[in-house]
Design a protein around this motif. Sequence first.
Motif, PDB file in Angstrom:
ATOM      1  N   LEU A 193       0.839  -1.207   0.000  1.00 13.59           N
ATOM      2  CA  LEU A 193       0.000   0.000   0.000  1.00 13.59           C
ATOM      3  C   LEU A 193       0.869   1.250   0.000  1.00 13.59           C
ATOM      4  O   LEU A 193       0.517   2.257  -0.630  1.00 13.59           O
ATOM      5  CB  LEU A 193      -0.927  -0.009   1.210  1.00 13.59           C
ATOM      6  N   ARG A 194       1.983   1.194   0.699  1.00 11.51           N
ATOM      7  CA  ARG A 194       2.907   2.327   0.712  1.00 11.51           C
ATOM      8  C   ARG A 194       3.467   2.570  -0.686  1.00 11.51           C
ATOM      9  O   ARG A 194       3.547   3.711  -1.148  1.00 11.51           O
ATOM     10  CB  ARG A 194       4.041   2.067   1.698  1.00 11.51           C
ATOM     11  N   LEU A 195       3.845   1.476  -1.352  1.00 10.30           N
ATOM     12  CA  LEU A 195       4.381   1.594  -2.712  1.00 10.30           C
ATOM     13  C   LEU A 195       3.345   2.217  -3.648  1.00 10.30           C
ATOM     14  O   LEU A 195       3.628   3.184  -4.372  1.00 10.30           O
ATOM     15  CB  LEU A 195       4.804   0.215  -3.222  1.00 10.30           C
ATOM     16  N   LEU A 196       2.136   1.663  -3.636  1.00  9.44           N
ATOM     17  CA  LEU A 196       1.092   2.166  -4.523  1.00  9.44           C
ATOM     18  C   LEU A 196       0.690   3.590  -4.142  1.00  9.44           C
ATOM     19  O   LEU A 196       0.469   4.441  -5.014  1.00  9.44           O
ATOM     20  CB  LEU A 196      -0.118   1.235  -4.471  1.00  9.44           C
ATOM     21  N   GLY A 197       0.606   3.850  -2.831  1.00  6.88           N
ATOM     22  CA  GLY A 197       0.179   5.164  -2.377  1.00  6.88           C
ATOM     23  C   GLY A 197       1.161   6.256  -2.746  1.00  6.88           C
ATOM     24  O   GLY A 197       0.762   7.337  -3.220  1.00  6.88           O
TER      25      GLY A 197
END
Length: 330
Positions: free
Chosen positions: A6-10
């Motif tokens: 989620l951090r990567l996508l966010g």
Amino acid sequence: MAEALLRLLGLTLLGYIIFKPRVIYRRVLPPFTFIMINIMFPLYSITRYGMNWEDAVSAGPFWLILFFMLGVSTLALQYGGVRLLLKWNVFPGLREENRSEFILLFAVHNAGYIPLPILQVLAPPAVTVYMFSYILAFQLIFWSFVISIITSDSGEGIKIRIKPNMPLAGLLTGLLLASTGLYGHIPEILRNGGEFISAYAMDGILIVLGGILAGIPHDKLRAHREFVPFVIWRQIIWPGGALVLMVLFRLAVQGGGLFPGTPITLSDSWRWLQLVVVLEAAAPPGTNLGIVIKAFGSREQLNYAGSGLIASYAAAALFLPLYVWLALTI
């Protein structure tokens, strides 16, 4: 794992949103990209080499060589794979003038800027050092062979030459300082400061990644029918095959159950190696392709490559988390 993905996508989405307005893209993204690529990433390489070198070497220095060869082999297999698929004519609609860019989109993946943020959360810290050997091989090939393909005149043939760059310099400097023990002689205040600042390097790189995707020119995707089978083969079948092979290798060599059910440690070499291989296979094309084509290629090449990048990253947002989960679970 969910937090890492989620951090990567966010952060990538944040970069896309921030730099989507043309004025911000033109005025802010270039200096921000320069700082992240030419200062922060080299600093990240140097500090992570120094911080994790002893653990990495104690687990076996042969992993450094193996990961370098793995980086070379991955690019070679992907290049050979797409050439074979082209012979089978599985990409209807591909025009001859787009053939070189298409091959590069399939063969040249995002070897560092997507895998590293995930691995630094999910894998033992020492694996980062091994990954730098992988990325070193990738950098040497990308800034020599790949650029030569883009810039060479078809009538003159391909002239191989290495283009010096700061990420490559950072990798070599980090390797030198760590392997000789010189990193430990750097004043503590400088080491601590560098390690603190570089901890945010991957976050910045992901924002840059989103900004680059926001500004890459591209044709309408429906104008290129070949991108549908391209996404199926490159983002679904290719990493699926890598997962099956690594699981079979792991079970044949190490034995044990199909579902380990325990967190990965440095001693679980086949498990984190499986994660690395599958993650690299599932990574979409490198955004450096867009940067280099913009600098050295034609606008038609850039528009075509941009279309492939957009299609690949949209598919990777769906399937890369799935394959990371499977690589960790099985």
